[in-house]
Design a protein around this motif. Sequence first.
Motif, short mmCIF file in Angstrom:
data_model
loop_
_atom_site.label_atom_id
_atom_site.label_comp_id
_atom_site.label_asym_id
_atom_site.label_seq_id
_atom_site.Cartn_x
_atom_site.Cartn_y
_atom_site.Cartn_z
N ILE A 184 0.83 -1.21 0.00
CA ILE A 184 0.00 0.00 0.00
C ILE A 184 0.87 1.26 0.00
O ILE A 184 0.60 2.22 -0.72
N ASN A 185 1.92 1.25 0.80
CA ASN A 185 2.82 2.42 0.85
C ASN A 185 3.52 2.64 -0.49
O ASN A 185 3.68 3.78 -0.94
N LYS A 186 3.95 1.55 -1.14
CA LYS A 186 4.57 1.67 -2.46
C LYS A 186 3.57 2.22 -3.48
O LYS A 186 3.90 3.09 -4.29
N PHE A 187 2.36 1.70 -3.42
CA PHE A 187 1.31 2.12 -4.35
C PHE A 187 1.02 3.61 -4.17
O PHE A 187 0.97 4.37 -5.14
N CYS A 188 0.82 4.03 -2.94
CA CYS A 188 0.50 5.43 -2.65
C CYS A 188 1.64 6.36 -3.06
O CYS A 188 1.40 7.44 -3.61
#
Length: 250
Positions: A209-213
């Motif tokens: 999720i952090n990579k995506f955001c």
Amino acid sequence: VDWSINPELEKKVTKKTFKLKGSTAISMHAAIFNLPLRVASNLKIPLVLWGENSSYEYGDGKNISSNYLLNEKWKKKYGATNNIDLFKILKKEKKIFSNSYDLFNHKKSKKIYSVFLGHFFKWDPVLIYKDIKKFGFKKSFKPEVGYYNFADIDDDCLMPIHHWLKWYKFGFTRKFDNLSMEIRNNRITRTKALSILKKENYKPPMEAINKFCDYYGLTTKEFFKTCEKFRNKKIWIKKNKVFYIKNFIF
């Protein structure tokens, strides 16, 4: 032939469709079901072979004996693109976008025989893995998502989120998918599968999720606010600020 889509275009499509439809994979699936047929048409290749029929492998077993074609009807129902009109989203980029994402011309695609290999022999992911590792395919150290450490390893952060969103929409995750297949293939009992699922960590895949955001320019607050828009209120009940599913399997 390795086809790369303009990364800025892909970024725009993925970010917009995530907000509109709660999916991180619409860009990917739109390209998957367009590019092979477009290349086949350009090179006058009459036959395209796909792998498993996902609609059969993961739940909908209707018309297994007759429906072996990957055609427009199948794509609309099972192609995981939510039947979204990408032209409306990307009007300015229409010229560069059409080759990558435009659903392939119906008349031309009728000249191409597009079939699932899973119709002609039993498609078992474990047996398929045993075959392809002979040709150099390598498994991951641990599962990226789900139960298998050799599947869903082709994307850095999209697949863990794609399958995590099923929790909001349907009340199950990728591990449920995989263990159901293991039960059907007689490698595990339902009791054992449930014991595995009980031990599952149902926390969000924050690394992905952090990579995506970070890549798509979202805050984690925006991300989870979008996820909540797609929570299925027919199955999820909220009590004392906590969501749960009534009469769940465990």
